[in-house]
Design an enzyme around this catalytic site. Sequence first.
Site, PDB file in Angstrom:
ATOM      1  N   SER A 147       0.825  -1.209   0.000  1.00 21.91           N
ATOM      2  CA  SER A 147       0.000   0.000   0.000  1.00 21.91           C
ATOM      3  C   SER A 147       0.858   1.257   0.000  1.00 21.91           C
ATOM      4  O   SER A 147       1.979   1.252   0.534  1.00 21.91           O
ATOM      5  CB  SER A 147      -0.890   0.004   1.250  1.00 21.91           C
ATOM      6  OG  SER A 147      -1.464   1.277   1.448  1.00 21.91           O
ATOM      7  N   TYR A 172      -2.219  -0.176   9.979  1.00 16.13           N
ATOM      8  CA  TYR A 172      -2.423  -0.717   8.624  1.00 16.13           C
ATOM      9  C   TYR A 172      -1.125  -0.623   7.820  1.00 16.13           C
ATOM     10  O   TYR A 172      -0.670  -1.599   7.218  1.00 16.13           O
ATOM     11  CB  TYR A 172      -3.549   0.048   7.927  1.00 16.13           C
ATOM     12  CG  TYR A 172      -3.712  -0.314   6.471  1.00 16.13           C
ATOM     13  CD1 TYR A 172      -4.120  -1.590   6.098  1.00 16.13           C
ATOM     14  CD2 TYR A 172      -3.445   0.620   5.464  1.00 16.13           C
ATOM     15  CE1 TYR A 172      -4.263  -1.929   4.760  1.00 16.13           C
ATOM     16  CE2 TYR A 172      -3.588   0.288   4.128  1.00 16.13           C
ATOM     17  CZ  TYR A 172      -3.993  -0.985   3.780  1.00 16.13           C
ATOM     18  OH  TYR A 172      -4.119  -1.325   2.459  1.00 16.13           O
TER      19      TYR A 172
END
Length: 359
Positions: A147, A172
């Site tokens: 990501s 995350y």
Amino acid sequence: MEKITLDNKCILVTGSAGFIGSNLVKRLFHDVKGATIVGIDNMNDYYDVTLKEARLKELEQLVPEGTKYVFVKGDIADKTTIDGLFAEYKPAVVVNLAAQAGVRYSITNPDAYIQSNLIGFYNILEACRHSYDNGQSGVEHLVYASSSSVYGSNKKVPYSTDDKVDNPVSLYAATKKSNELLAHSYSKLYNIPSTGLRFFTVYGPAGRPDMAYFGFTNKLLKGETIQIFNYGNCKRDFTYVDDIVEGVVRIMQGAPSRNIGEDGLPLPPYAVYNIGNSNPENLLEFVNILQQELIRAEVLPADYDFEAHKQLVPMQPGDVPVTFADTSALERDYGFKPSTTLREGLRNFAEWYKKYYMN
């Protein structure tokens, strides 16, 4: 780079009921001949499960002649399930898209991220490692989702995969960086060709309802106020889902080469690429285009008072002010650069929204 043919192979796609996963399976149906495509998804209720079910239903109707398609409802965090899948289907290419997504949700629900993004990914790596046992040909290429969040609040833009990314600002992001570190160690130790993909703000039809463009649409339709963070001064490298899928399919077919180093040990067949539009858009401009396209698609009336439903608010914990992808390595190695404009992408989303929710 090792060229990989996908035809007549078994391809495992985790997170196949997800936004990117379902679009990837759809594309593989179209491009790949004689393949066995195995999808797995735990169908969790992080967002509306009926949307995931609708994606799966569409896939079932699109399976081409000569392609075998199997969907398994299961969790990659369950080692027995993953080992069983690898034993039964012996995938040649694995695309790991299953993950607990979202920056803000990670602040309140960390357990979901540890289970899916760390334990789940570890199970995939272990299964890839053991796919070579007893002289088997094993997994030819592991492709996995990382990501743009790994860049944290890096000041240098555009973000390059050569940048140091050791200071995540959300759990995350930390789990995604951990995926890259784990993949590197497994590539080095067991000679597993792996490629990580740092996706930048993916959007499009049938996307994730927790993403801004989707959430804004839902709220505006209900007459609620939308909050624009950092007073609208955030910039995001919005990347249309078809561009993401195009990048994934190309990368699946080109694995990092297995080479031996000067010490006689394998050099890790490991790579990481950015997939982004390389064109950051200001959030206020993004909202302007979204509202124009929602009116054009007749999701909202032409006289809708947007100003009355907009609120500029400070930055949220875990967010970053800008995301901006340097895609030069992707262009160099795979001859591809995402190019769908924000207006084109949001138009497709608005038209889908009208058809799916309002017809």
